[in-house]
Design an enzyme around this catalytic site. Structure first.
Site, PDB file in Angstrom:
ATOM      1  N   LYS A 295     -23.277  -0.307  90.074  1.00 55.36           N
ATOM      2  CA  LYS A 295     -22.528  -1.495  90.459  1.00 55.36           C
ATOM      3  C   LYS A 295     -22.619  -1.731  91.962  1.00 55.36           C
ATOM      4  CE  LYS A 295     -18.398  -2.098  91.848  1.00 55.36           C
ATOM      5  NZ  LYS A 295     -16.936  -2.112  92.092  1.00 55.36           N
TER       6      LYS A 295
ATOM      7  N   ASP B   2     -18.444  -5.159  87.225  1.00 58.48           N
ATOM      8  CA  ASP B   2     -17.118  -4.664  87.618  1.00 58.48           C
ATOM      9  C   ASP B   2     -16.155  -4.902  86.457  1.00 58.48           C
ATOM     10  OD1 ASP B   2     -16.566  -7.382  87.646  1.00 58.48           O
ATOM     11  OD2 ASP B   2     -15.406  -7.293  89.501  1.00 58.48           O
TER      12      ASP B   2
END
Length: 217
Positions: A124, A142
């Protein structure tokens, strides 16, 4: 729904979101790829608003990777305390800065694999940095992206890697960077986890979760 119509369905959703949020931008505040990297590490289990409040002072005190190595672990922990999990985050930031200095002359590499090789940097964080700081197509998963991807019927999984892979299957590369930002924006403004504003949502006709809720009522 065939594979082709699934792609058309996803593309239509993001086209609508892009019209709704035409000037979508990252919520984290930064002035360089390195600052974005640090801010993204701090954003784990923390709101962007809180991170921005902390980095406003932090980025004046620490400008380069070497600056984070010239203070003690304890001092850095105090500086980032309010972001939560401050001990691990301080450890990760310092370890990351050490590798940046040793292997990359203090510069943040614009390569996804090199970024994920840094301590404390997962997929991420790497995706956020390459996409936002360098404009390289990537999808960062996320909490908002994970939740909305499931609610909108793109996938039925909580696994970030599988969600990333699925979104990349559904969307053209030209959509990847904005898709992350658009889902984040919609998740913050309308599709709020605890109290979604479904009646105000522009995606009601395309959202299976809204249709299922309506049928139950």
């Amino acid at each position: 729904m065939t594979a082709i119509t699934e792609k058309e369905h996803a593309k239509r959703i993001f086209d609508i979101l892009e019209k709704e949020y035409p000037n979508v931008k990252p919520a984290l505040e930064y002035n360089s790829p390195f600052e974005l990297l640090v801010a993204t590490i701090l954003s784990a289990q923390c709101t962007d608003e809180r991170v921005n409040s902390v980095t406003k002072k932090l980025f004046k005190k620490y400008r380069l990777p070497k600056d984070y190595l010239q203070v003690t672990q304890e001092e850095l922990e105090k500086d980032i305390f309010s972001t939560g999990f401050y001990r691990q985050k301080a450890k990760s930031i310092r370890a990351c800065c050490s590798v940046l200095n040793e292997k990359f002359d203090g510069a943040v590499p614009n390569d996804f694999d090199k970024l994920t090789g840094l301590p404390g940097v997962g997929r991420k964080t790497a995706a956020v940095v390459v996409a936002i700081a360098f404009g390289i197509p990537a999808i960062a998963v996320d909490t908002h992206v994970r939740r909305l991807s499931n609610l909108l019927g793109f996938i039925n999984s909580k696994n970030p890697d599988k969600i990333e892979e699925r979104l990349k299957e559904l969307l053209p590369k030209s959509y990847w960077i904005n898709s992350t930002l658009l889902l984040m924006a919609h998740g913050r403004k309308i599709c709020i986890a605890r109290k979604p504003k479904c009646p105000e949502c522009i995606l009601t006709n395309l959202c299976p979760s809204f249709n299922n809720t309506s049928k139950k009522k």
